[in-house]
Motif scaffolding. Structure first.
Motif, PDB file in Angstrom:
ATOM      1  N   UNK A 177      -2.187 -16.020   5.004  1.00 59.76           N
ATOM      2  CA  UNK A 177      -0.540 -16.847   4.225  1.00 59.76           C
ATOM      3  C   UNK A 177      -0.153 -15.449   4.069  1.00 59.76           C
ATOM      4  N   UNK A 178      -0.562 -13.912   4.201  1.00 61.65           N
ATOM      5  CA  UNK A 178       0.294 -13.235   4.295  1.00 61.65           C
ATOM      6  C   UNK A 178       0.826 -12.596   5.164  1.00 61.65           C
ATOM      7  N   UNK A 179       0.948 -14.324   6.719  1.00 61.99           N
ATOM      8  CA  UNK A 179       1.060 -13.217   7.769  1.00 61.99           C
ATOM      9  C   UNK A 179       3.177 -13.075   7.631  1.00 61.99           C
ATOM     10  N   UNK A 180       3.764 -14.064   6.890  1.00 57.06           N
ATOM     11  CA  UNK A 180       5.209 -13.857   6.367  1.00 57.06           C
ATOM     12  C   UNK A 180       5.146 -11.906   6.301  1.00 57.06           C
ATOM     13  N   UNK A 181       4.898 -11.970   4.899  1.00 57.07           N
ATOM     14  CA  UNK A 181       4.892 -10.514   4.788  1.00 57.07           C
ATOM     15  C   UNK A 181       4.593  -9.223   6.000  1.00 57.07           C
ATOM     16  N   UNK A 182       3.100  -9.308   6.527  1.00 60.31           N
ATOM     17  CA  UNK A 182       2.746  -8.293   7.554  1.00 60.31           C
ATOM     18  C   UNK A 182       3.782  -8.911   8.625  1.00 60.31           C
ATOM     19  N   UNK A 183       4.787  -9.406   8.732  1.00 58.05           N
ATOM     20  CA  UNK A 183       5.620  -9.879   9.831  1.00 58.05           C
ATOM     21  C   UNK A 183       7.379  -9.363   9.677  1.00 58.05           C
ATOM     22  N   UNK A 184       7.439  -9.661   8.046  1.00 60.28           N
ATOM     23  CA  UNK A 184       8.450  -8.459   7.435  1.00 60.28           C
ATOM     24  C   UNK A 184       8.675  -7.361   7.607  1.00 60.28           C
ATOM     25  N   UNK A 185       7.347  -6.949   7.596  1.00 60.86           N
ATOM     26  CA  UNK A 185       7.274  -5.395   6.626  1.00 60.86           C
ATOM     27  C   UNK A 185       6.397  -4.759   8.372  1.00 60.86           C
ATOM     28  N   UNK A 186       6.700  -5.074   9.628  1.00 64.61           N
ATOM     29  CA  UNK A 186       5.688  -4.546  11.455  1.00 64.61           C
ATOM     30  C   UNK A 186       4.653  -3.800  10.883  1.00 64.61           C
ATOM     31  N   UNK A 187       3.899  -4.728  10.331  1.00 59.85           N
ATOM     32  CA  UNK A 187       2.939  -4.634  10.116  1.00 59.85           C
ATOM     33  C   UNK A 187       2.417  -3.964   8.848  1.00 59.85           C
ATOM     34  N   UNK A 188       2.821  -3.462   8.018  1.00 61.87           N
ATOM     35  CA  UNK A 188       2.571  -1.911   7.546  1.00 61.87           C
ATOM     36  C   UNK A 188       1.973  -3.039   5.383  1.00 61.87           C
ATOM     37  N   UNK A 189       2.516  -4.237   5.424  1.00 57.91           N
ATOM     38  CA  UNK A 189       2.327  -4.930   3.836  1.00 57.91           C
ATOM     39  C   UNK A 189       1.295  -5.933   4.904  1.00 57.91           C
ATOM     40  N   UNK A 190       0.902  -6.563   4.105  1.00 57.78           N
ATOM     41  CA  UNK A 190       0.771  -8.604   4.052  1.00 57.78           C
ATOM     42  C   UNK A 190      -0.895  -8.539   4.551  1.00 57.78           C
ATOM     43  N   UNK A 191      -1.445  -7.202   4.833  1.00 57.62           N
ATOM     44  CA  UNK A 191      -2.393  -6.849   4.736  1.00 57.62           C
ATOM     45  C   UNK A 191      -4.032  -7.290   4.167  1.00 57.62           C
ATOM     46  N   UNK A 192      -5.241  -8.331   4.523  1.00 56.98           N
ATOM     47  CA  UNK A 192      -6.274  -8.058   3.772  1.00 56.98           C
ATOM     48  C   UNK A 192      -7.487  -7.522   4.660  1.00 56.98           C
TER      49      UNK A 192
END
Length: 368
Positions: A91-106
């Motif tokens: 679910x958070x993968x698009x955020x992880x991709x957009x922030x180069x892995x900084x966010x979108x973390x679980x």
């Protein structure tokens, strides 16, 4: 009009929800929080999973399958929790991709019963990472003295880590050292440092709870005037430590090789004292490159009425030092408090894990 949660994000604070359940995932609730309240990550713990499983309905089908297969309680817990975390990672993968892995973390926690066994913790961290198999998962490892080698070893394998249960500034320095040691070993191992991320979870409200109890016992007006101040002072000084390590030659070498800073994460941000503002540990801990992981109650309060006025940490270090010194002058030992909190935190982790095992055991028995 910009919401308080948007203002937090604009000030460099990543909002992570301190909760996860299958119901949140399947109902669309978690996506709604992403869309409306600037949530860009999730942290979990055994208590959160136990509460989700006690609700039951969303897990009924999987529990029945596990029961029919004769799955052990420990294996069932592993399967259920890693499935939820994997789905949340997706679910958070698009955020992880957009922030180069900084966010979108679980985040998912290693079995806390292993907290004093570095090798077992490292092995469990690898197993969790391999099973979830998502680049935006964070493996939570407690910052015990014996946990520090596990943190370094896990980072060295290229696995991203959420270091949890930090109370003292000295231990935090040890955590930073373990992170950099892990990165140095990862570099030697040929790992791409840019793909490795870490947060250091500094607990806030529990510091006030323990300090205030001891200040009450002192019983002076001076002691009473210091209540509700230690948690913020301690966290703000932690941010100073973070800023200082970014200025070291050791860090600059790692950054030049592509390493990401280990961001401070404010944990335990639900206010326990009803006499304090319910958004205290949010509005007073605003600083760039930080994470605030909030229970939903705190998130809702923040969205509704938090005053976000920009950085409330930088420049507070002298005042924060004076507060901790004044508490010491009242006869309350900082060292005793942080040691008691770590011990209590480990006990709470163990109790939470037992609660989760009991909840799953009951569900499996009922399904059988």
């Amino acid at each position: 009009m910009s919401t308080p949660t948007q203002k937090l994000s604009d000030a460099g604070v990543s909002i992570w929800l301190d909760d996860l359940s299958r119901q949140r995932l399947t109902s669309g609730n978690l996506q709604e929080l992403i869309d409306t309240k600037n949530v860009v990550g999730v942290t979990t713990n055994p208590t959160i999973f136990a509460a989700a499983l006690a609700d039951g309905e969303s897990y009924r089908e999987q529990v029945a399958e596990l029961a029919a297969a004769g799955t052990s309680v420990d294996d069932a817990v592993f399967r259920i929790t890693t499935d939820d975390v994997r789905d949340a990672c997706d679910l958070f993968a698009p955020i992880a991709e957009a922030t180069q892995g900084v966010d979108g973390r679980v985040s998912i926690e290693v079995d806390p019963r292993l907290a004093q066994d570095a090798d077992a913790t490292s092995a469990m961290a690898q197993k969790l990472s391999q099973t979830i198999d998502r680049p935006n998962a964070l493996i939570k490892i407690p910052a015990t003295e014996k946990g520090l080698p596990s943190i370094a070893a896990t980072i060295a394998e290229g696995i991203s880590v959420n270091v949890t249960l930090i109370f003292s500034l000295d231990r935090y320095r040890g955590v930073i050292n373990a992170y950099m040691e892990g990165l140095e070993r990862a570099l030697e191992n040929g790992k791409d440092l840019s793909t490795i991320h870490s947060v250091a979870s500094f607990f806030v409200s529990r510091v006030d709870t323990e300090m205030d109890k001891r200040l009450d016992a002192v019983g002076t007006d001076e002691a009473a005037a210091l209540k509700g101040k230690a948690g913020l002072a301690n966290a703000r000084l932690a941010y100073q430590v973070y800023a200082q390590q970014l200025d070291t030659e050791r860090w600059k070498r790692l950054a030049a090789a592509g390493a990401n800073p280990q961001r401070p994460l404010w944990a335990s941000t639900g206010v326990k004292d009803p006499n304090l503002p319910d958004t205290l540990y949010v509005s007073e801990l605003v600083a760039p490159n930080t994470v605030n992981t909030m229970p939903e109650k705190t998130l809702d309060a923040t969205f509704d009425h938090a005053e976000v006025t920009g950085d409330t940490v930088t420049g507070t270090y002298e005042e924060s030092t004076e507060i901790l010194n004044a508490i010491g002058e009242q006869g309350v030992s900082y060292q005793e408090v942080v040691e008691a909190l770590e011990s209590e935190g480990l006990d709470k982790f163990d109790a939470s894990w037992d609660e989760l095992l009991t909840t799953v055991r009951t569900a499996l028995d009922e399904a059988r």
